[in-house]
Design a protein around this motif. Structure first.
Motif, PDB file in Angstrom:
ATOM      1  N   GLY A   1       0.831   5.416   5.700  1.00 16.38           N
ATOM      2  CA  GLY A   1       1.925   5.625   5.994  1.00 16.38           C
ATOM      3  C   GLY A   1       3.035   5.413   5.454  1.00 16.38           C
ATOM      4  N   ALA A   2       4.243   5.450   5.213  1.00 19.20           N
ATOM      5  CA  ALA A   2       5.587   5.039   4.963  1.00 19.20           C
ATOM      6  C   ALA A   2       6.146   3.943   4.468  1.00 19.20           C
ATOM      7  CB  ALA A   2       7.153   5.686   5.835  1.00 19.20           C
ATOM      8  N   ALA A   3       6.958   3.190   3.672  1.00 19.04           N
ATOM      9  CA  ALA A   3       7.432   1.547   4.365  1.00 19.04           C
ATOM     10  C   ALA A   3       7.857   1.346   5.561  1.00 19.04           C
ATOM     11  CB  ALA A   3       9.007   1.684   2.923  1.00 19.04           C
ATOM     12  N   ARG A   4       8.589   1.940   5.929  1.00 16.87           N
ATOM     13  CA  ARG A   4       9.094   1.566   7.728  1.00 16.87           C
ATOM     14  C   ARG A   4       7.786   1.161   8.534  1.00 16.87           C
ATOM     15  NH1 ARG A   4       7.381   5.759  11.606  1.00 16.87           N
ATOM     16  NH2 ARG A   4       9.166   6.679  12.510  1.00 16.87           N
ATOM     17  N   ASP A   5       6.183   1.963   8.143  1.00 14.92           N
ATOM     18  CA  ASP A   5       4.990   1.621   8.722  1.00 14.92           C
ATOM     19  C   ASP A   5       4.448   0.393   8.846  1.00 14.92           C
ATOM     20  OD1 ASP A   5       4.878   4.392  10.418  1.00 14.92           O
ATOM     21  OD2 ASP A   5       4.302   5.340   8.117  1.00 14.92           O
ATOM     22  N   PHE A   6       5.274  -0.100   6.592  1.00 14.35           N
ATOM     23  CA  PHE A   6       4.815  -1.822   6.852  1.00 14.35           C
ATOM     24  C   PHE A   6       5.881  -2.608   6.572  1.00 14.35           C
ATOM     25  CE2 PHE A   6       1.444   1.398   5.097  1.00 14.35           C
ATOM     26  CZ  PHE A   6       0.964   0.715   4.731  1.00 14.35           C
ATOM     27  N   LEU A   7       6.332  -1.877   7.799  1.00 12.00           N
ATOM     28  CA  LEU A   7       8.038  -2.979   8.166  1.00 12.00           C
ATOM     29  C   LEU A   7       7.390  -4.016   9.581  1.00 12.00           C
ATOM     30  CD1 LEU A   7      10.116  -5.038   6.839  1.00 12.00           C
ATOM     31  CD2 LEU A   7      10.867  -2.778   7.650  1.00 12.00           C
ATOM     32  N   LEU A   8       6.874  -5.166   9.553  1.00 10.10           N
ATOM     33  CA  LEU A   8       6.262  -6.043  10.984  1.00 10.10           C
ATOM     34  C   LEU A   8       7.558  -6.445  11.538  1.00 10.10           C
ATOM     35  CD1 LEU A   8       3.623  -7.178   9.716  1.00 10.10           C
ATOM     36  CD2 LEU A   8       3.520  -5.329  10.930  1.00 10.10           C
ATOM     37  N   GLY A   9       8.106  -7.137  10.571  1.00 11.34           N
ATOM     38  CA  GLY A   9      10.306  -7.800  10.964  1.00 11.34           C
ATOM     39  C   GLY A   9      10.932  -7.465  10.477  1.00 11.34           C
TER      40      GLY A   9
ATOM     41  N   ALA B   1       0.680  -1.324  -0.009  1.00 13.42           N
ATOM     42  CA  ALA B   1      -0.082   0.168  -0.398  1.00 13.42           C
ATOM     43  C   ALA B   1       0.802   1.681  -0.092  1.00 13.42           C
ATOM     44  CB  ALA B   1      -0.897   0.272   1.202  1.00 13.42           C
ATOM     45  N   PHE B   2       2.188   1.226   0.557  1.00 13.09           N
ATOM     46  CA  PHE B   2       2.766   2.486   0.143  1.00 13.09           C
ATOM     47  C   PHE B   2       3.816   2.233  -0.482  1.00 13.09           C
ATOM     48  CE2 PHE B   2       6.828   0.164  -0.228  1.00 13.09           C
ATOM     49  CZ  PHE B   2       6.967  -1.130   1.111  1.00 13.09           C
ATOM     50  N   GLU B   3       3.184   2.515  -1.708  1.00  8.15           N
ATOM     51  CA  GLU B   3       3.656   2.665  -2.882  1.00  8.15           C
ATOM     52  C   GLU B   3       5.034   2.732  -3.134  1.00  8.15           C
ATOM     53  OE1 GLU B   3       0.939   5.650  -3.753  1.00  8.15           O
ATOM     54  OE2 GLU B   3       0.556   5.797  -6.028  1.00  8.15           O
TER      55      GLU B   3
ATOM     56  N   VAL C   1      13.548  -1.888  -1.087  1.00  5.87           N
ATOM     57  CA  VAL C   1      12.254  -1.137  -1.162  1.00  5.87           C
ATOM     58  C   VAL C   1      12.691  -0.452   0.736  1.00  5.87           C
ATOM     59  CG1 VAL C   1      10.147  -0.921  -0.573  1.00  5.87           C
ATOM     60  CG2 VAL C   1      10.978  -2.342  -2.627  1.00  5.87           C
ATOM     61  N   PHE C   2      12.605  -1.652   1.650  1.00  3.55           N
ATOM     62  CA  PHE C   2      12.706  -1.267   2.886  1.00  3.55           C
ATOM     63  C   PHE C   2      14.089  -0.890   3.164  1.00  3.55           C
ATOM     64  CE2 PHE C   2       9.305  -4.121   2.722  1.00  3.55           C
ATOM     65  CZ  PHE C   2       8.348  -3.656   3.562  1.00  3.55           C
ATOM     66  N   ALA C   3      15.477  -1.113   3.124  1.00  5.21           N
ATOM     67  CA  ALA C   3      16.564  -0.338   3.607  1.00  5.21           C
ATOM     68  C   ALA C   3      16.493   1.477   3.058  1.00  5.21           C
ATOM     69  CB  ALA C   3      17.940  -0.604   2.649  1.00  5.21           C
ATOM     70  N   ALA C   4      15.503   1.456   1.986  1.00  6.45           N
ATOM     71  CA  ALA C   4      15.685   2.568   1.149  1.00  6.45           C
ATOM     72  C   ALA C   4      14.265   3.434   2.137  1.00  6.45           C
ATOM     73  CB  ALA C   4      15.637   2.699  -0.080  1.00  6.45           C
ATOM     74  N   ASN C   5      13.698   2.812   3.146  1.00  8.92           N
ATOM     75  CA  ASN C   5      12.220   3.357   3.176  1.00  8.92           C
ATOM     76  C   ASN C   5      11.828   4.110   2.113  1.00  8.92           C
ATOM     77  OD1 ASN C   5      10.387   3.681   4.788  1.00  8.92           O
ATOM     78  ND2 ASN C   5      10.873   5.730   5.538  1.00  8.92           N
ATOM     79  N   ALA C   6      11.644   3.344   0.918  1.00  9.51           N
ATOM     80  CA  ALA C   6      11.032   4.110  -0.653  1.00  9.51           C
ATOM     81  C   ALA C   6       9.477   4.598  -0.148  1.00  9.51           C
ATOM     82  CB  ALA C   6      11.193   2.713  -1.987  1.00  9.51           C
ATOM     83  N   SER C   7       8.923   5.372  -0.306  1.00  9.35           N
ATOM     84  CA  SER C   7       7.677   5.146  -0.421  1.00  9.35           C
ATOM     85  C   SER C   7       7.202   6.784  -1.132  1.00  9.35           C
ATOM     86  CB  SER C   7       7.480   6.166   1.892  1.00  9.35           C
ATOM     87  OG  SER C   7       7.808   5.321   2.385  1.00  9.35           O
ATOM     88  N   GLY C   8       5.376   5.851  -1.795  1.00  8.60           N
ATOM     89  CA  GLY C   8       5.305   7.131  -2.405  1.00  8.60           C
ATOM     90  C   GLY C   8       4.238   7.763  -2.411  1.00  8.60           C
ATOM     91  N   PRO C   9       3.664   8.055  -2.963  1.00  9.50           N
ATOM     92  CA  PRO C   9       2.695   9.287  -2.901  1.00  9.50           C
ATOM     93  C   PRO C   9       0.998   8.565  -1.929  1.00  9.50           C
ATOM     94  CG  PRO C   9       2.132   9.261  -5.483  1.00  9.50           C
ATOM     95  CD  PRO C   9       3.366   7.915  -4.335  1.00  9.50           C
TER      96      PRO C   9
END
Lengths: 477, 380
Positions: B115-123, B80-82, B101-109
């Motif tokens: 939320g951002a990529a970091r908000d979707f990373l659970l573990g 969802a964080f596109e 994607v997560f190392a860069a916390n690559a979020s989109g619009p």
């Protein structure tokens, strides 16, 4: 519950520490009379108590910094305290510690609707943050059930959740920035009014660090426009398995309710007896709430009800108006009160993958039989955040210990099926000694390394989160 | 080096004699250029667990993003964080990985709503600089057990550890989407419209303004998604609120947001590209100040105006001193996402931090990577 032996050296210099704290705070801000420090001897985990050396109530970031500088210089442990509503003993003092309460830090500093944030001092209660913006159509999303009393400082320390986080996330997803004082008195700013903090995500690691890395005095919180409306629907099922499958199917279908609450039979019966909400007498009950304009709610509920019907519910109850909606919520909202009426109870908050729900409920039932203690389950099903309530009698010798042992077994079960020890209450002292169930030595070492950086002398709330033997070397240094 | 298992990866890091340049697909060439032996995570692939009914996916960090998206699409779900695809903007080739994607916390619009990529990373599972395997978080959506190193790893660009496995939260693809578009608005009016939309109860999931000259005439875009009747209803209400906006639906709407997500208007155009994060209400003030000071630029504004992509002339400091001086007054931070290696070698790519914060960051690096071998200097 084992706690570190208080430092004799610190106990011996109480007078001097109090005097130095009095020099940096107004007279009313230092509480040191043993009759008064007793007010700070525990939080909401009342089974454990210990009056602190003294308590301080600073009213500004500068005063917090001054207090911490004194304690740092004197080598005195500090235990930060929000409103004292922790269920995990996060604010439990040690005899040689200074309780640092944020109750006097309660101002709203800035409201920025165009930027969709509010900046507050962290002693402010969760509910009063929403209170400050709701007339203008906004709200602060995280809603722990203690929101009337709990402070934002504690919400940040524990990364608090609530009933509506399936859609809106928990504290960390709604925290944009902080002003924080490190143990040596250094004041730092992280994040701010922008959506992502730069550099390493220190903000992310501070949120949920249980007051062990610093004292957060100000917070920038994301606020959201209030939805046009919300409406719950109630569903009864004759087995936990079916109710669990229904939750999973609703989530899979692509509707994202704001809340999916689950109650099992012991809980339904207790709530019914207490609140008379008119719940059906069945094995499992779901309350599903969706938001939007009336037409949008109808569209979502049509989908959800269609799914529910495929699972042969024994009851499906829609709310035709606000009164009926309130009645659906009435029993759920009085669950904890209902339990308190009949018994002492211990509330756990292990989280599990939703798919393992029936298995875990079965496991809890088996444990309940083995220990001879009743358990009622009420929880946020959408995100797998269980809340088993173990009922016991505090006046019966050995019952508390038995309940604790059983609680530990339930949490082990949660971890075993791929879940975790705590979804929203935090580790504190309550789950400290179970950390090794979820994490190996290297995993704990990596976490403790973070504390080494923020608080090298391990003075801040150091007897929490990590098993005492794991942190012993660091605390002694 | 391209390990095929976590054990092999850990052994390689533990035995490394010098600096390592950690890459996934190698498509996000951001930061100070790193000199070191290339260590690729591309061999750590595969879906370990996918439970659509629990919205969770556990996957090897080197799994190509395209594969992850295909697996999710089969179940009508998505990230969802596109996440932004950096390839066009940076002129890189290869297959982006989920770890990258997560190392860069690559979020989109959609960051502005979900939320951002970091908000979707659970573990996460990662290898620290000493070669130790560390796990943190898990696969459940609510987890406050111990410190949140998951967030710390997100956006750390491989400088604190090498991700070997990630578990994440996914969401359902909505049945419908619509974008309301207005053309020719000045930046101030465009951002005002975005602010009105984001302050409404209509659940806006995208809010961008492309200044004139970014992709032709200025364009302001507001996106809503969801069930069909709900989208129609909210589209109508937003149309009434915003005046002068016309709806674009379905695939045409999706294309508008891929353009914003990937900053494609700046792809293939000469110049350096800055990514600036600041209070949405201050974005226009920043660009006006830059213009007054003589820094020519084009601006694409996402996140309701709180994320600025600026195209400026490359060379010298690419406007770094001026930009960061203004940000010191306005708040926020700037990252030099694209510039010649010579520029990136002299300009701090990431926003310099105040001394006490920099000391904490340095302290964490020293603990997680005591030998300083993981992408050394990348975030300096």
């Amino acid at each position: 519950m084992e706690m570190p032996t208080p430092s004799a050296a610190v106990l011996a210099k109480k007078a001097r520490v109090v005097e130095r704290l009095q020099a940096v705070l107004p007279a009313s801000g230092v509480i040191h009379d043993p009759a008064e420090t007793r007010a700070y001897e525990c939080d909401a985990l009342t089974a454990y108590r210990c009056p602190p050396l003294c308590a301080v109530l600073p009213a500004s970031t500068e005063e917090v910094a001054a207090v911490l500088r004194v304690c740092h210089e004197e080598g005195v442990p500090v235990v930060p305290r929000g409103s004292g509503t922790s269920l995990a003993g996060g604010a439990l003092p040690t005899a040689d510690s200074v309780i640092l309460g944020v109750a006097r830090l309660n101002r709203v500093l800035e409201t920025a609707y165009g930027d969709r944030f509010i900046r507050v001092q962290t002693g402010r209660t969760n509910l009063s943050v929403t209170g400050a913006v709701e007339e203008d159509g906004f709200f602060y999303a995280p809603d722990p059930s203690s929101q009337l009393a709990c402070a934002i400082a504690g919400n940040i320390a524990m990364n608090s959740g609530g009933a509506h986080c399936l859609k809106y996330g928990v504290t960390t997803n709604n925290l944009l920035g902080v002003t924080m004082v490190l143990m040596d008195g250094t004041v730092i700013e992280l994040g701010g009014g922008h959506l992502d903090a730069g550099g390493l995500d220190l903000l992310g690691v501070i949120c949920g660090s249980e007051g062990q890395l610093g004292v957060v005095t100000e917070a920038t919180l994301r606020i959201l426009p209030k939805p046009e409306g919300a409406r719950p629907v109630l569903m009864g099922f004759d087995s936990n398995e079916v109710a669990g499958a229904c939750v999973s199917d609703i989530i899979k279908a692509g509707v994202l309710p704001v809340a999916i609450e689950f109650m099992d039979r012991p809980c339904i019966r207790a709530c019914e007896a207490f609140a008379g909400a008119g719940y059906p007498d069945c094995e499992a009950l779901l309350i599903v709430e969706v938001e939007g304009a009336p037409g949008e709610i109808d569209e979502q509920l049509a989908l959800i009800l269609e799914i529910a019907r495929r699972h042969d519910p024994v009851e499906l109850r829609e709310a035709a108006d606000a009164d009926e909606a309130a009645r659906i919520w009435l029993g759920r909202k009085s669950a904890f009160g209902a339990m308190g009426q009949i018994n002492d109870y211990m509330c756990l908050d292990g989280t599990i993958p939703v798919s393992r729900l029936p298995e875990v409920l079965g496991g809890i039932r088996a444990l309940s039989g083995r220990y001879g203690l009743e358990v009622a389950n009420v929880f946020h099903a959408g995100d797998g955040n269980m809340h088993p309530l173990i009922l016991f009698d505090a006046n019966r010798p050995g019952d508390l210990e038995k309940a604790e042992e059983m609680g530990a077994d339930i949490l082990r079960l949660c971890v075993e099926v791929g879940g975790c020890l705590t979804g929203e209450h935090g580790v504190g002292v309550e789950k400290r000694d179970l950390m090794a169930v979820q994490y190996g030595p290297d995993d704990l070492e990596a976490q403790m390394a973070v504390k080494d950086v923020f608080d090298p002398a391990w003075l801040l709330n150091a007897a929490k989160v990590f098993p005492l033997d794991a942190s012993a070397r660091r605390r002694a240094a | 080096m391209r390990p095929e298992s976590e054990e092999e990866l850990a052994a390689l890091v533990a035995g490394a004699a010098g600096p390592l340049k950690i890459v996934g697909g190698g498509t996000r060439d951001v930061g100070r250029p790193v000199a070191g032996e290339v260590l690729s995570t591309a061999g750590l692939t595969g879906v370990r667990l996918y439970e659509p009914g629990a919205l969770t996916l556990v996957v090897g960090a080197g799994t190509p993003l395209a594969e992850v998206e295909a697996v999710l699409a089969e179940q009508g779900q998505r990230l969802a964080f596109e996440p932004i695809d950096h390839r066009a903007l940076l002129g890189t080739a290869g297959a982006p990985t989920i770890g990258g994607v997560f190392a860069a916390n690559a979020s989109g619009p959609r960051r502005v709503n979900v939320g951002a990529a970091r908000d979707f990373l659970l573990g996460v599972r990662f290898i620290d600089g000493a070669g130790r395997v560390v796990k943190n978080g898990g696969r459940v959506m609510k987890n406050v057990t111990g410190y949140d190193l998951v967030k710390l790893m997100a956006g750390s660009w491989g400088t604190l550890g090498v991700l070997s496995e990630v578990s994440l939260k996914v969401l359902a693809e909505p049945a419908a989407e619509m974008t309301l578009v207005a053309r020719g608005l000045a930046a101030e009016a465009g951002v005002a419209a975005l602010t009105a939309a984001l302050g409404s109860p209509y659940d806006v999931t995208g809010a961008a303004h492309l200044d004139e000259g970014v992709a032709g005439a200025a364009e302001t875009r507001v996106r809503i998604e969801g069930l069909p009747e709900s989208v129609a209803y909210r589209g109508e209400r937003l149309g009434a609120l915003l005046e002068g906006f016309a709806p674009v639906e379905g695939a045409a709407s999706a294309a508008l947001w891929r353009e914003v997500r990937d900053v494609t208007p700046f792809a293939g155009r000469a110049g350096a590209v800055w990514r600036v994060s600041l209070r949405p209400s201050r974005g226009v003030r920043l660009t006006e100040a830059l213009g007054e000071a003589g820094l020519a630029h084009r601006a694409l504004r996402d996140w309701g105006g709180g994320l600025l992509w600026l195209l400026v002339e490359d060379g010298g400091d690419a406007g770094a001193a001026l930009l960061r001086a203004r940000l010191a007054e306005l708040g926020g931070h700037a990252t030099l996402v694209r510039a010649a290696p010579e520029t990136r070698a002299v300009v701090p790519v990431f926003q310099p931090e105040p001394a006490p914060v920099a000391a904490l960051s340095a302290g964490l690096r020293a603990r997680f990577d005591p030998r300083g071998i993981l992408n050394p200097g990348l975030m300096a």
